[in-house]
Scaffold this motif. Structure first.
Motif, mmCIF file in Angstrom:
data_model
loop_
_atom_site.group_PDB
_atom_site.id
_atom_site.type_symbol
_atom_site.label_atom_id
_atom_site.label_comp_id
_atom_site.label_asym_id
_atom_site.label_seq_id
_atom_site.Cartn_x
_atom_site.Cartn_y
_atom_site.Cartn_z
ATOM 1 N N LYS A 12 17.198 -10.735 -8.033
ATOM 2 C CA LYS A 12 17.388 -11.941 -7.216
ATOM 3 C C LYS A 12 17.742 -11.563 -5.772
ATOM 4 N N GLY A 13 18.572 -10.529 -5.617
ATOM 5 C CA GLY A 13 18.918 -10.072 -4.275
ATOM 6 C C GLY A 13 17.686 -9.606 -3.517
ATOM 7 N N LEU A 14 16.779 -8.901 -4.232
ATOM 8 C CA LEU A 14 15.546 -8.444 -3.591
ATOM 9 C C LEU A 14 14.659 -9.630 -3.210
ATOM 10 N N LYS A 15 14.646 -10.615 -4.084
ATOM 11 C CA LYS A 15 13.850 -11.823 -3.798
ATOM 12 C C LYS A 15 14.387 -12.531 -2.550
ATOM 13 N N PHE A 16 15.704 -12.714 -2.489
ATOM 14 C CA PHE A 16 16.300 -13.385 -1.320
ATOM 15 C C PHE A 16 16.048 -12.595 -0.034
ATOM 16 N N LYS A 17 16.143 -11.281 -0.183
ATOM 17 C CA LYS A 17 15.880 -10.434 0.981
ATOM 18 C C LYS A 17 14.435 -10.627 1.466
ATOM 19 N N THR A 18 13.524 -10.690 0.504
ATOM 20 C CA THR A 18 12.113 -10.899 0.859
ATOM 21 C C THR A 18 11.919 -12.255 1.512
ATOM 22 N N LEU A 19 12.564 -13.268 0.957
ATOM 23 C CA LEU A 19 12.448 -14.603 1.542
ATOM 24 C C LEU A 19 13.002 -14.654 2.965
ATOM 25 N N ARG A 20 14.083 -13.912 3.198
ATOM 26 C CA ARG A 20 14.641 -13.887 4.564
ATOM 27 C C ARG A 20 13.658 -13.243 5.535
ATOM 28 N N PHE A 21 12.994 -12.185 5.063
ATOM 29 C CA PHE A 21 11.983 -11.558 5.918
ATOM 30 C C PHE A 21 10.811 -12.510 6.164
ATOM 31 N N ILE A 22 10.429 -13.242 5.127
ATOM 32 C CA ILE A 22 9.337 -14.221 5.289
ATOM 33 C C ILE A 22 9.742 -15.281 6.318
ATOM 34 N N SER A 23 10.998 -15.695 6.259
ATOM 35 C CA SER A 23 11.497 -16.672 7.235
ATOM 36 C C SER A 23 11.427 -16.107 8.650
ATOM 37 N N ALA A 24 11.815 -14.844 8.773
ATOM 38 C CA ALA A 24 11.787 -14.221 10.094
ATOM 39 C C ALA A 24 10.363 -14.141 10.629
ATOM 40 N N ILE A 25 9.387 -13.857 9.728
ATOM 41 C CA ILE A 25 7.986 -13.792 10.169
ATOM 42 C C ILE A 25 7.516 -15.168 10.613
ATOM 43 N N HIS A 26 7.830 -16.191 9.860
ATOM 44 C CA HIS A 26 7.466 -17.558 10.262
ATOM 45 C C HIS A 26 8.108 -17.917 11.615
ATOM 46 N N LEU A 27 9.326 -17.447 11.813
ATOM 47 C CA LEU A 27 10.003 -17.719 13.089
ATOM 48 C C LEU A 27 9.275 -17.044 14.240
ATOM 49 N N GLN A 28 8.839 -15.813 14.009
ATOM 50 C CA GLN A 28 8.100 -15.108 15.053
ATOM 51 C C GLN A 28 6.763 -15.781 15.343
ATOM 52 N N LYS A 29 6.172 -16.356 14.321
ATOM 53 C CA LYS A 29 4.881 -17.023 14.497
ATOM 54 C C LYS A 29 5.037 -18.434 15.045
ATOM 55 N N GLY A 30 6.282 -18.893 15.181
ATOM 56 C CA GLY A 30 6.506 -20.238 15.688
ATOM 57 C C GLY A 30 6.306 -21.319 14.650
ATOM 58 N N GLU A 31 6.292 -20.944 13.385
ATOM 59 C CA GLU A 31 6.123 -21.912 12.288
ATOM 60 C C GLU A 31 7.519 -22.341 11.831
ATOM 61 N N TYR A 32 8.140 -23.202 12.631
ATOM 62 C CA TYR A 32 9.557 -23.531 12.432
ATOM 63 C C TYR A 32 9.802 -24.354 11.166
ATOM 64 N N GLU A 33 8.857 -25.226 10.833
ATOM 65 C CA GLU A 33 9.031 -26.015 9.603
ATOM 66 C C GLU A 33 9.070 -25.099 8.387
ATOM 67 N N SER A 34 8.235 -24.055 8.378
ATOM 68 C CA SER A 34 8.222 -23.115 7.253
ATOM 69 C C SER A 34 9.547 -22.364 7.165
ATOM 70 N N VAL A 35 10.126 -22.061 8.331
ATOM 71 C CA VAL A 35 11.425 -21.385 8.333
ATOM 72 C C VAL A 35 12.475 -22.263 7.664
ATOM 73 N N ILE A 36 12.484 -23.540 8.031
ATOM 74 C CA ILE A 36 13.466 -24.466 7.453
ATOM 75 C C ILE A 36 13.277 -24.551 5.937
ATOM 76 N N LYS A 37 12.033 -24.577 5.493
ATOM 77 C CA LYS A 37 11.765 -24.644 4.050
ATOM 78 C C LYS A 37 12.290 -23.404 3.348
#
Length: 944
Positions: free
Chosen positions: A271-296
């Motif tokens: 679960k910790g690895l999953k959350f870590k991956t999700l945080r990285f996915i959020s960071a990528i969406h943030l870099q791409k300017g996909e702010y709604e995806s970050v919030i999700k």
């Protein structure tokens, strides 16, 4: 770990070739086992020798004897264990290893090849797996040493070995794990040599090797995550998309792996690895300017099904930045303030969050940033470095493009932040010395920006806050004194003079404490005291302070120029003059000065002209300018070429203007001095150019003498002999210039003034002949005018130094000139005739009665034929009456003919004058009566 040796029974070798090669191999391996003889050169040589033997031995394969294979197996393990010992010794040793890691890796590679040569050995479980394991471990070593080609070769060899086995049916988890690890290792090596497609293909193949095991899912997901992070670090165009795909693969593996987890620990770990991956996915969406995806993503993390979701400290940062990107600042502020409730937030995270919020919200976020920072104090680790960074971010830099009002608001927030006791506590001690200096610099720069924008109140507050970060020690006394002086400037700008004086007094205390060491310059303090005197309008104190400035150890003449500028700005003109006067004293030493001396003198004169009544002071500095010109030369004093001529002309014109103005105001002594200086300045040669000023020089000389004579008349004190001689010298110079001028250039007024003054001076010396020559020369010149001759005649005819000859000559020449004019000025004609009569009467008397009579007759002839009123009636009456009256004495004396002569002249004159009819009738009656009496007297005398 050390792999256990496998013992084997004694063997009888089947051939002499095998025995010889194996004996050599055994000997070489013993050398590797003897650590006292191992060094980089020895290990490299051993590896090369063993490879040669291995090549020869491989030519004798395959081996039919199991005992032979077992012996080779044993040798391989001995060599491998020797490599393990060498590696363990190197890791334990604190000093650098005595051998190269590459050499040990080579020996490992040889051990793997030797084990592969033995192939299947009876009595050994899973020999192929062990051989593949050797190659896998050797490949990992080569990979760590960045020898990716050798690592790839080892991994491919291991893959080749295990591909011949049916491991899927094996119940041994280690064998299954080895198969997965080999694929992952091959993938990592391919990624390092930029074969990303092959690397991802190998990872995809590894999905078939999971066997429903938790560890396998975890390892493969970690590798996808590692590749994703590597892709993010490349900053390429498609790196974000590639990284996102890899992250999704890792997330999918985590989801599937959670279904295979058997224990709580396994679940928590995955679960910790999953959350870590999700945080990285959020960071990528943030870099791409996909702010709604970050919030999700953040919402999914917070609402996780295990233990209430993820509460990682980065989540508020991700959410806050996403809300900022969506322009929803209230939600962003909530996320930022929510960080305060999380204990132990890493410093780098909350600092980054506050900076991001402030950058997006601008000045409006200054208060929020300050509040969050203060709120985190005590709950999270906050270093002095972070406080400096936060203060710098809120304060901003010059040129950020914010308004003055925004700068002021930011400064207020920074002031409240840095003055908080909890923040000040962060900077206590020697460990925070660098941060103290940095914070002082941030606050000082902020205060300087406010000072340059003339917001002195906010600037003063910020300078005061900066002093909180200056320790009370000897090393910082200079900075403290500097701060006090700057605060003095701020309060001067606010016109709080008393407070400014308090600060400069404190600065002086610090300065005086170390003046014997010359650690602290004191001219700055002295100059600020000077400014305070100016603000208080204490001109005497300001002038005294100028003298105090000149004795400072670090004094430079620039401070006198600056003092003069400040004094002019405060309308304290005497102070400005005093400052520049002190500056002039430094020019006599001959040292190079930043400003030319003539410029300083010109400035002083200009300042003095701002107020009336300063003529004497102006004259003093004009005389100094002339004296310095004589001392150092015109070109050195004024300069050369056009600049020098402009300076010379300026002083000459000012002297002339002051001279003429003083003359108009009847200040004849000053007029004389100024005009004499004007003649000197106009006569100075700058680059040899003087001709164009000759007329002005001449005029100045002549007017100087005129001023001397006027001063004499004003004071009623006769000129001294030396003054008369001086005037004569000035006129001689003027005369030479006049002689050199052509007739067309000669000014009639100037020539008359010269003649008139020269006549006066020559008269004082008793040179009557020189006077006559001067007047005759003037009368014969083309510049002569009758009205000027009249003035000369009038002057010569009266006064204690009268000259009747000159007067008669001048008046006669004047009369002739007047009568020769097409339209004579009969007023002047009448005046001239009257003066001629007076001169003849006074200086000749009765000895030359005919000459006086002739003047009356000439006046009569002039009046004959004139229109009525053309000749001045009053002058005509005067002539008629004085001529008639001249007959009185002869009548009494019985000089009948002489009496008749004068009575006839008077009668004739009355006939030409309107308004004398009654006088004429009386005169005619008197003449008739007089003639009768004369006849009766004559008859009585003729009787016997």
């Amino acid at each position: 770990m050390r792999i256990a040796e496998i013992s084997s029974p004694d063997i009888r070798h089947q051939s002499n070739g095998h025995d010889r090669l194996l004996a050599q191999l055994d000997s070489l391996i013993k050398q590797t086992e003897n650590r006292s003889h191992t060094n980089p050169e020895t290990l490299t040589t051993l590896a090369s020798d063993i490879k040669q033997i291995l090549t020869q031995l491989s030519q004798l394969a395959p081996f039919s004897s199991n005992s032979l294979k077992l012996y080779i197996w044993k040798l391989s393990y001995r060599l491998w264990n020797s490599c393990v010992d060498l590696s363990n010794a190197a890791s334990i040793s604190r000093s650098s290893p005595a051998f190269s890691p590459d050499a040990v890796a080579n020996l490992r590679h040889v051990a793997a090849d030797l084990l592969s040569l033995a192939a299947d050995v009876s009595g050994i479980p899973s020999p192929a797996i062990k051989s593949a394991s050797f190659y896998f471990k050797t490949g990992v070593v080569w990979h760590d040493l960045k020898k990716y080609d050798l690592a790839s070769g080892c991994f491919e060899k291991a893959t080749e070995i295990v591909s011949k086995l049916d491991i899927s049916r094996s119940s041994d988890s280690d064998e299954r794990k080895l198969l997965l690890d080999i694929n992952i290792a091959r993938s990592r090596t391919a990624w390092e040599v930029l074969e990303q497609n092959l690397a991802i293909t190998l990872l995809n193949r590894a999905k078939c090797l999971l066997f429903g095991l938790f560890e396998h899912y975890k390892s493969l997901a970690n590798q996808y995550l590692t590749f994703a992070k590597s892709a993010l670090s490349k900053n390429e165009t498609n790196s974000l998309n590639d990284a996102l795909k890899l992250m999704n693969e890792a997330l999918e593996l985590c989801e599937k792996g959670l279904g295979e987890a058997r224990t709580r620990e396994e679940t928590t770990e995955l679960k910790g690895l999953k959350f870590k991956t999700l945080r990285f996915i959020s960071a990528i969406h943030l870099q791409k300017g996909e702010y709604e995806s970050v919030i999700k993503c953040v919402r999914v993390l917070r609402e996780g099904s295990f233990d209430g979701g993820d509460h990682h400290a980065s989540l508020p940062v991700l959410a806050m930045k996403a809300w900022l990107g969506l322009g929803r600042y209230s939600e962003a502020e909530k996320e930022l303030r929510g960080m305060v409730e999380i204990k132990g937030v890493p410093e780098c995270i909350w600092v980054s969050a506050v900076e991001a919020y402030f950058q997006a919200a601008g000045t409006a976020g200054a208060e929020t940033a300050k509040g969050v920072f203060l709120g985190l104090l005590g709950r999270c680790h906050v270093s002095a470095k972070a406080a400096v960074r936060m203060a710098h971010r809120v304060a901003g830099d010059e040129g950020d493009g914010v308004s003055e009002a925004a700068v002021k608001l930011r400064a207020k927030a920074v002031a409240e932040l840095v003055s908080d006791e909890r923040v000040l506590a962060l900077f206590v001690g020697d460990a925070a010395a660098k941060e103290r200096i940095a914070m002082h610099a941030v606050l000082w720069n902020c205060a300087s920006i406010l000072f340059r924008s003339k917001d002195y109140e906010a600037s003063a507050e910020m300078f005061e806050k900066s002093m909180l970060y200056l320790p009370f020690d000897v090393e910082n006394r200079i900075l403290r004194a500097k701060s006090f002086r700057v605060l003095c400037l701020c309060y001067l700008g606010l016109f709080q003079i008393d407070r400014a004086q308090e600060y400069i007094t404190e600065a002086e205390k610090l300065t005086n404490a170390f003046s014997f060491l010359q650690l602290e310059p004191n001219i700055a303090s002295a100059f600020l005291k000077f400014k305070i005197y100016l603000q208080k309008n204490d001109q005497k104190g300001a002038i005294n302070q100028i003298l105090a400035m000149t004795i400072c150890l670090d004094f430079t003449t620039d401070f006198l120029s600056l003092a003069a500028h400040e004094a002019v700005a405060c309308q304290a003109l005497p102070v400005a003059v005093a400052a520049l006067s002190n500056l002039l004293n430094f020019y006599t030493s001959g040292k190079p000065m930043p400003t030319k001396e003539v410029v300083v003198l010109r400035t002083i004169v200009t300042i003095l002209t701002q107020e009336t009544g300063n003529e004497s002071e102006v004259l003093k500095y004009m005389k100094r300018a002339h004296a310095r010109t004589s001392e150092i030369g015109a070109n050195c004093f004024f300069g050369t070429e056009e600049a020098g001529r402009r300076e010379q002309n300026w002083l000459a014109v000012m002297s002339w203007n002051f001279g003429t103005n003083c003359g108009k105001e009847k200040k004849y002594e000053l007029c004389m001095e100024f005009l004499r200086l004007a003649s000197e300045f106009y006569g100075i040669r700058v680059d040899g150019q003087v001709e164009e000023n000759s007329i002005t020089v001449c005029k100045s000389l002549i007017l100087t003498v005129s001023a001397m004579i006027a001063s004499e008349n004003q004071k009623q004190i006769a000129l001294m002999n030396n003054e008369v001689k001086q005037a004569l010298e000035l006129l001689d110079r003027a005369g030479k210039i006049l002689t050199s001028l052509s007739t067309g250039v000669l000014d009639p007024d100037l020539f008359f003034m010269y003649t008139f003054n020269a006549y006066d001076i020559q008269g004082r010396l008793g040179n009557s002949e020189s006077q006559q020559l001067l007047v005759k020369s003037y009368a014969s010149s083309k510049a002569c005018k009758p009205e000027y001759l009249l003035q000369i005649g009038l002057a010569a005819s009266q006064g204690p130094r009268s000259n009747p000859q000159v007067a008669a000559f001048a008046l006669n020449e004047c009369l002739s000139a007047l009568l020769s004019c097409p339209s004579p000025d009969y007023q002047n004609v009448a005046l001239t005739v009257r003066k001629l009569i007076a001169v003849a009467s006074i200086h000749k008397g009765d000895t030359d009665d005919d000459a006086v009579h002739g003047m009356y007759k000439q006046a009569y002839r002039i009046m004959v034929g004139l229109k009525e009123g053309e000749f001045p009636s009053e002058e005509g009456k005067w002539l008629a009456m004085t001529a008639w009256n001249r007959a009185a004495v002869p009548v009494r004396l019985g000089q009948i003919d002489l009496a008749k002569k004068w009575m006839n002249v008077g009668l004739e004159l009355t006939k030409q004058i309107v308004g004398m009819e009654n006088y004429r009738s009386c005169m005619e009656d008197f003449i008739s009566s007089f003639e009768k009496k004369c006849l009766e007297l004559s008859s009585s005398k003729n009787r016997p």
